[in-house]
Design a protein around this motif. Sequence first.
Motif, PDB file in Angstrom:
ATOM      1  N   UNK A 144      38.742  44.127  45.883  1.00 33.97           N
ATOM      2  CA  UNK A 144      39.569  43.010  46.345  1.00 33.97           C
ATOM      3  C   UNK A 144      39.882  43.169  47.834  1.00 33.97           C
ATOM      4  N   UNK A 145      39.853  44.414  48.314  1.00 41.49           N
ATOM      5  CA  UNK A 145      40.084  44.661  49.742  1.00 41.49           C
ATOM      6  C   UNK A 145      39.073  43.934  50.619  1.00 41.49           C
ATOM      7  N   UNK A 146      37.929  43.549  50.049  1.00 37.79           N
ATOM      8  CA  UNK A 146      36.916  42.816  50.812  1.00 37.79           C
ATOM      9  C   UNK A 146      37.447  41.494  51.348  1.00 37.79           C
ATOM     10  N   UNK A 147      38.487  40.955  50.709  1.00 34.86           N
ATOM     11  CA  UNK A 147      39.014  39.650  51.093  1.00 34.86           C
ATOM     12  C   UNK A 147      40.225  39.754  52.010  1.00 34.86           C
ATOM     13  N   UNK A 206      48.134  47.235  38.074  1.00 33.78           N
ATOM     14  CA  UNK A 206      47.037  48.157  37.793  1.00 33.78           C
ATOM     15  C   UNK A 206      46.088  47.599  36.737  1.00 33.78           C
ATOM     16  N   UNK A 207      44.804  47.857  36.930  1.00 33.19           N
ATOM     17  CA  UNK A 207      43.782  47.567  35.934  1.00 33.19           C
ATOM     18  C   UNK A 207      43.341  48.874  35.274  1.00 33.19           C
ATOM     19  N   UNK A 208      42.763  48.756  34.085  1.00 39.66           N
ATOM     20  CA  UNK A 208      42.188  49.923  33.423  1.00 39.66           C
ATOM     21  C   UNK A 208      40.694  49.987  33.724  1.00 39.66           C
ATOM     22  N   UNK A 209      40.160  51.195  33.829  1.00 39.37           N
ATOM     23  CA  UNK A 209      38.758  51.370  34.217  1.00 39.37           C
ATOM     24  C   UNK A 209      37.804  50.708  33.229  1.00 39.37           C
ATOM     25  N   UNK A 210      38.091  50.822  31.927  1.00 43.72           N
ATOM     26  CA  UNK A 210      37.187  50.214  30.951  1.00 43.72           C
ATOM     27  C   UNK A 210      37.198  48.693  31.046  1.00 43.72           C
ATOM     28  N   UNK A 227      32.305  39.154  40.907  1.00 39.05           N
ATOM     29  CA  UNK A 227      33.100  39.369  39.704  1.00 39.05           C
ATOM     30  C   UNK A 227      34.451  39.955  40.109  1.00 39.05           C
ATOM     31  N   UNK A 228      35.524  39.315  39.676  1.00 44.54           N
ATOM     32  CA  UNK A 228      36.872  39.793  39.977  1.00 44.54           C
ATOM     33  C   UNK A 228      37.616  40.001  38.655  1.00 44.54           C
ATOM     34  N   UNK A 229      37.781  41.231  38.214  1.00 44.53           N
ATOM     35  CA  UNK A 229      38.477  41.486  36.948  1.00 44.53           C
ATOM     36  C   UNK A 229      39.987  41.252  37.064  1.00 44.53           C
ATOM     37  N   UNK A 230      40.574  40.705  36.006  1.00 46.24           N
ATOM     38  CA  UNK A 230      42.017  40.534  35.947  1.00 46.24           C
ATOM     39  C   UNK A 230      42.481  39.206  36.501  1.00 46.24           C
ATOM     40  N   UNK A 231      43.246  38.456  35.705  1.00 47.23           N
ATOM     41  CA  UNK A 231      43.724  37.134  36.130  1.00 47.23           C
ATOM     42  C   UNK A 231      44.541  37.172  37.422  1.00 47.23           C
ATOM     43  N   UNK A 232      45.456  38.150  37.603  1.00 47.96           N
ATOM     44  CA  UNK A 232      46.215  38.171  38.864  1.00 47.96           C
ATOM     45  C   UNK A 232      45.328  38.324  40.097  1.00 47.96           C
ATOM     46  N   UNK A 233      44.290  39.147  39.975  1.00 43.08           N
ATOM     47  CA  UNK A 233      43.412  39.355  41.128  1.00 43.08           C
ATOM     48  C   UNK A 233      42.475  38.174  41.347  1.00 43.08           C
ATOM     49  N   UNK A 234      42.100  37.480  40.275  1.00 43.04           N
ATOM     50  CA  UNK A 234      41.335  36.237  40.448  1.00 43.04           C
ATOM     51  C   UNK A 234      42.153  35.236  41.259  1.00 43.04           C
ATOM     52  N   UNK A 235      43.436  35.100  40.914  1.00 42.39           N
ATOM     53  CA  UNK A 235      44.306  34.169  41.627  1.00 42.39           C
ATOM     54  C   UNK A 235      44.496  34.606  43.080  1.00 42.39           C
ATOM     55  N   UNK A 236      44.670  35.919  43.273  1.00 44.76           N
ATOM     56  CA  UNK A 236      44.870  36.432  44.628  1.00 44.76           C
ATOM     57  C   UNK A 236      43.660  36.187  45.511  1.00 44.76           C
ATOM     58  N   UNK A 237      42.468  36.495  45.007  1.00 44.73           N
ATOM     59  CA  UNK A 237      41.269  36.302  45.824  1.00 44.73           C
ATOM     60  C   UNK A 237      41.019  34.823  46.110  1.00 44.73           C
ATOM     61  N   UNK A 238      41.330  33.961  45.140  1.00 45.10           N
ATOM     62  CA  UNK A 238      41.186  32.521  45.387  1.00 45.10           C
ATOM     63  C   UNK A 238      42.127  32.083  46.500  1.00 45.10           C
ATOM     64  N   UNK A 239      43.356  32.605  46.482  1.00 41.24           N
ATOM     65  CA  UNK A 239      44.321  32.280  47.526  1.00 41.24           C
ATOM     66  C   UNK A 239      43.864  32.805  48.878  1.00 41.24           C
ATOM     67  N   UNK A 240      43.385  34.040  48.901  1.00 41.51           N
ATOM     68  CA  UNK A 240      42.944  34.638  50.163  1.00 41.51           C
ATOM     69  C   UNK A 240      41.755  33.887  50.751  1.00 41.51           C
TER      70      UNK A 240
END
Length: 266
Positions: A144-147, A206-210, A227-240
């Motif tokens: 996610x740091x890529x964004x 936090x996300x889990x590795x599996x 691919x962006x795992x996790x709903x919060x991070x999907x929303x964050x990357x869309x915002x960014x």
Amino acid sequence: MSTALITGASAGLGAQFANTLAARGHDLVLVARNVEALEALAGQLREAAGVRVEVLPADLADRQALQVVADRVAGDGPPGGAGQVDLLVNNAGFGLRTAFLQSDVADEEKALDVMCRAVLVLSHAAGRAMSQRGHGGILNVASVAAFVPGGSYSAAKAWVTTFTQGLANDLAAHGVLVSAVCPGFTHTEFHQRAQMNMSRLPEFAWLEADQVVDVALRDLARGRAISVPGAPYKALTALLQATPPGLASRATLALGRRRRSRKRAH
């Protein structure tokens, strides 16, 4: 996909990829610097999953060692070992505890060698071999740091993300799937090894590795370049992605100043 080669396989997401893929019946080629950790993991996977596991020790910042891994990616493999590599997982990477100007430039160069140059070289070898066979997959671990405009680590992961998107377009017509997984904070040894204190980060972040590995493999199979795992991070990357670059840079700068002021206060 019957054989997967995983870089950075001795710990963290790399080890999770190895466990998940072995459980799904994939033979493995495990790449990392820590020979003892690789051998221990290989023994566990052979016993638990009954798959063939090769151990290929290599420091990917070393160009000769990287070429050995590239040759294995493109080749048939040794007799009795795992076969042709059908899935390449470029997972190796590390973070630096210090800010860019406080880091040793040699450490910064090594990070780029591992997280960018190695991805380029191994993807080139895999892309050529897989496109000739008409099938295969390349999965690059970004972040996610890529964004976020946040220093050399973010820049390296941004390069991986953009590179992956272009490679996915190039190889789509050849039957080769390419994807970059961009996880947020994930429970692994990553931050501990980088000597980063993450105690103040709330548990919901936090996300889990599996979870990360399952989503990454699923999205690769679906042909999703990012691919962006996790709903919060999907929303964050869309915002960014929707935020003007200048505003995102100012927000990052303000956050950095706030962190520095907190450190001075303590």
